[in-house]
Write a protein that holds these residues in place. Structure first.
Motif, PDB file in Angstrom:
ATOM      1  N   ALA A 175      -5.537 -11.423 -10.050  1.00 61.26           N
ATOM      2  CA  ALA A 175      -6.082 -10.074 -10.182  1.00 61.26           C
ATOM      3  C   ALA A 175      -6.061  -9.279  -8.887  1.00 61.26           C
ATOM      4  CB  ALA A 175      -7.513 -10.151 -10.709  1.00 61.26           C
ATOM      5  N   VAL A 176      -5.886  -9.943  -7.756  1.00 64.37           N
ATOM      6  CA  VAL A 176      -5.999  -9.247  -6.472  1.00 64.37           C
ATOM      7  C   VAL A 176      -4.630  -8.772  -5.998  1.00 64.37           C
ATOM      8  CG1 VAL A 176      -8.038 -10.535  -5.807  1.00 64.37           C
ATOM      9  CG2 VAL A 176      -5.787 -11.396  -5.177  1.00 64.37           C
ATOM     10  N   PRO A 177      -4.567  -7.652  -5.242  1.00 67.47           N
ATOM     11  CA  PRO A 177      -3.280  -7.175  -4.731  1.00 67.47           C
ATOM     12  C   PRO A 177      -2.776  -8.045  -3.592  1.00 67.47           C
ATOM     13  CG  PRO A 177      -5.052  -5.816  -3.886  1.00 67.47           C
ATOM     14  CD  PRO A 177      -5.680  -6.762  -4.869  1.00 67.47           C
ATOM     15  N   LEU A 178      -1.472  -7.959  -3.345  1.00 71.81           N
ATOM     16  CA  LEU A 178      -0.839  -8.672  -2.248  1.00 71.81           C
ATOM     17  C   LEU A 178       0.128  -7.739  -1.525  1.00 71.81           C
ATOM     18  CD1 LEU A 178       0.269 -12.238  -3.456  1.00 71.81           C
ATOM     19  CD2 LEU A 178      -1.463 -11.686  -1.760  1.00 71.81           C
ATOM     20  N   PRO A 179       0.375  -7.977  -0.239  1.00 71.53           N
ATOM     21  CA  PRO A 179       1.406  -7.184   0.453  1.00 71.53           C
ATOM     22  C   PRO A 179       2.759  -7.402  -0.220  1.00 71.53           C
ATOM     23  CG  PRO A 179       0.067  -8.410   2.028  1.00 71.53           C
ATOM     24  CD  PRO A 179      -0.300  -8.920   0.666  1.00 71.53           C
ATOM     25  N   LEU A 180       3.467  -6.308  -0.466  1.00 71.96           N
ATOM     26  CA  LEU A 180       4.780  -6.384  -1.099  1.00 71.96           C
ATOM     27  C   LEU A 180       5.826  -6.700  -0.037  1.00 71.96           C
ATOM     28  CD1 LEU A 180       6.598  -6.054  -3.572  1.00 71.96           C
ATOM     29  CD2 LEU A 180       6.696  -3.588  -3.073  1.00 71.96           C
TER      30      LEU A 180
END
Length: 340
Positions: free
Chosen positions: A243-248
Motif C-alpha cells: 500500500a505504500v509508495p516507493l521511489p520509481l
C-alpha cells in the motif's frame, strides 16, 4: 475497523473553493474511509476494492451519490459520453451511471441511468475506479501512468506498453517467481511537485487472462469477470500488493518480438525516453484537457530524465519465462535506485 453503512444519500453540503484550499472539508454522514493513490477519501459508496482507512477531516477527495443533470454547464461535448469544462468533467456510461469529477476534489456518482434495465454495483465501481479517478488525477495536475508495477530490491519498476503487451502477466509472473510485491496493475501515479519521483499505488487488484491464471495455479472460481473480455478476470485486493509508495527507479516499455527473435533490453534516451513516458500516461486526452500543454510536457520530460527508461522486446509466450526474462531480471536486480 468498522464503518457505518450508507442508508440514503444525504444532500451534499455547500462549500466554497477557499474552504477546500484550507482543507476544511465538511463532515459527510454515513461515509466509508479509504486510501488510494496517496489520497485519503470519504465515500458514500462502499468500495471493497480499496484499502480501508480512517475518516479524516483533512481528507483529499469526497465521493458523493446524488442526482446529476444530463448536461454540464459551459462544457464542450467530446463524443457521445463525455463533457469537459475548465475544471469539471462529466461522463455518462449508458446503463451504468453518470459521473462528475470536480476540480480534483470531488466525484459525484448518479446511479439513476436507465434504472429499468438494472445495473450491477460492481460495474458502477469499475468505471468509478477507472476513468473517473483517472480524470480526477489529471485535474490535480499529476501524472497517472497506465502501468503494472513491482517493488523490487532496486525500487519500483513499472511496465507499460500497448494493449496486449503482457504488462499484467509479466508483473504477476515476477511477483510469483521472484517474490517482488505488486504496486499496481492498471494505474499508478507520480506527483510532479515532489523532488523525487515516488510511485503511488492504485487499487490493489490484478487482471489476468485465464491461461495466465492457470500458469500461476490460480482458479477462476469467485473471481470477477472483466466487462469486455470473457476470458479475463479481476483478483480484488490481491494478497501480493503493498500500500505504500516507493521511489520509481525504472519504466520499461514492453514490445512483442517476432517469432525467432531473442529478448533484447535497450535503454532509451532523449526524445525516445520522453515519448515512452508520454505514451504511458493514462488517457492522455484527459491530461491535455486539464493540464497546460507546456506544464504537462515539462513534467513528462522531467520524469524521463529522473528514471531509467527501457524498451524490452521479447517473445510473448507463457512458456520458458525464466530464460526469456533473464536480461530484464538481471538488470533490475543489479540496478541502483539512483542509477539513471
Amino acid at each position: 475497523m468498522t464503518f457505518m453503512q450508507v442508508t440514503s444519500p444525504p444532500r451534499p453540503e455547500r462549500r466554497t473553493d477557499s474552504d477546500e484550499r484550507r482543507g476544511n472539508m465538511p463532515v459527510l454522514p454515513s461515509c466509508f474511509g479509504y486510501q488510494v493513490y496517496g489520497l485519503h477519501i470519504a465515500s458514500q459508496l462502499e468500495l471493497p476494492e480499496l484499502l480501508p482507512s480512517s475518516l479524516r477531516a483533512d481528507r483529499d477527495v469526497d465521493i458523493l451519490t446524488h442526482a446529476l443533470p444530463v448536461s454540464l454547464k459551459q462544457a464542450i461535448q467530446r463524443g457521445s459520453w463525455i463533457q469537459l469544462s475548465e475544471t469539471r468533467c462529466q461522463m455518462t456510461i449508458p446503463r451504468i451511471a453518470r459521473y462528475r469529477m470536480d476540480g480534483g476534489r470531488r466525484i459525484v456518482v448518479d446511479r439513476r441511468v436507465d434504472t429499468s434495465l438494472g445495473c450491477d454495483p460492481g460495474d458502477v465501481r469499475l468505471y468509478l475506479l477507472g476513468t473517473a479517478f483517472g480524470t480526477l488525477l489529471h485535474q490535480r495536475q499529476w501524472l497517472p501512468l497506465h502501468v503494472s508495477a513491482l517493488a523490487t530490491p532496486s525500487g519500483a519498476w513499472a511496465f507499460t506498453g500497448a494493449s496486449g503487451a503482457g504488462k499484467s502477466t509479466l508483473a504477476a509472473w515476477l511477483h510469483h517467481d521472484r517474490g517482488w510485491p505488486l504496486i499496481s496493475d492498471d494505474v499508478a501515479v507520480v506527483k510532479p511537485e515532489e523532488t523525487r519521483p515516488w510511485l503511488y499505488p492504485g487499487p490493489p487488484r490484478l487482471k489476468l487472462w485465464k491461461d495466465a491464471l492457470a500458469m500461476l495455479g490460480i482458479g477462476t472460481q469467485g473471481l470477477v469477470r472483466d466487462l469486455s473480455r470473457a476470458d479475463k478476470y479481476h483478483l480484488i485486493q490481491h494478497r501480493g500488493f503493498q500500500a505504500v509508495p516507493l521511489p520509481l527507479t525504472g519504466l520499461v516499455v514492453l514490445e512483442r518480438a517476432e517469432p525467432g527473435e531473442h529478448a533484447v533490453l535497450e535503454k532509451l534516451h532523449g526524445v525516445a525516453a520522453f515519448q515512452a513516458v508520454m505514451a504511458s500516461l493514462y488517457r492522455p486526452e484527459l491530461a491535455r484537457a486539464f493540464q497546460v500543454p507546456q506544464s504537462l510536457m515539462r513534467h513528462v520530460a522531467d520524469l524521463a530524465q529522473r528514471v531509467q527508461i527501457y524498451r524490452f522486446r521479447r517473445p510473448l509466450s507463457l512458456h520458458d519465462m525464466t530464460p526469456v526474462l533473464s536480461p530484464l531480471i538481471a538488470h533490475i536486480a543489479g540496478a541502483a535506485p539512483d542509477d539513471v
